[in-house]
Design a protein around this motif. Structure first.
Motif: not given
Length: 217
Positions: A106-132
């Motif tokens: 999701e976006g991160t914001y400046s004090t004026s309300g502008d989007v200045i970046g992102l915050s989030g997660y990378f999730i590696d689903l490789t093992a799950v996909r290989e199992h499936e």
């Protein structure tokens, strides 16, 4: 619902009751073009902390060529509106291995309300996909073995009743399959079901009634 709550809920949904994958957090400063990765994100990309400096150029370079443009579009949309986004894509890590990734951000914001970046997660689903994938493959092998068994049964019945060899019996089944536009297994299965259905009344006709043990002597 706030974007922060939406992202938290999305991440919690992924993690709930799930095992076998690796996840790490990131922060992206769009103004400075600087990515801050957790140790897990470095590891997902095949690096250790201090080995490289994450930049957008490096992030994009490790996206699978077929997924790079869609990921860039997701990135642009997230930086434009700041709303929570989800991206399913592949990366090619530093060792040349392909990994299946889900990014929630999701976006991160400046004090004026502008989007200045992102915050989030990378999730590696490789093992799950290989199992499936292995589970699907195992199921396909088991189903194939079952199909072969039914086809062999049908061939055996044709050999016994028509006096033909195995090759000729298979040819008969194949010709029926082609002429009726029906899978070979379905033809064999229908034949076996027909034989089994016909054998029940035949057995009933040939059986002798059981003498009664009651009544007068």
């Amino acid at each position: 619902m706030s974007s922060r709550l939406a992202l938290t809920n999305a991440y919690s949904y992924v993690l709930e009751g799930a095992t076998g994958f690796q996840a790490g957090a990131f922060q992206y400063d769009a103004v400075a073009d600087r990515w801050d990765w957790s140790d897990d994100v470095y590891e997902i990309h095949g690096f250790t902390r201090g080995e490289i400096v994450p930049t957008t150029k490096l992030v994009l370079a490790h996206k699978h060529p077929d997924d790079r443009a869609p990921f860039e579009a997701v990135l642009r949309n997230a930086l434009t509106g700041g709303s929570p986004v989800v991206s399913h894509h592949r990366i090619v890590d530093a060792h040349g291995a392909t990994r299946y990734i889900m990014m929630v951000a999701e976006g991160t914001y400046s004090t004026s309300g502008d989007v200045i970046g992102l915050s989030g997660y990378f999730i590696d689903l490789t093992a799950v996909r290989e199992h499936e994938t292995r589970a699907v493959a195992d199921e396909a092998v088991a189903r194939s073995a079952e199909h072969r068994g039914i086809i062999e049964q049908a061939k055996g019945w044709l050999m016994a009743t028509r006096g033909v060899d195995a090759e000729a019996a298979f040819t008969i089944l194949s010709e029926i399959s082609q002429s009726s536009n029906t899978k070979l297994f379905a033809v064999a299965e229908a034949l076996i079901h027909h034989v089994e259905a016909e054998s029940v009344p035949a057995a009933g006709r040939n059986s002798r009634p059981v003498a009664s043990t009651t009544g007068s002597r």
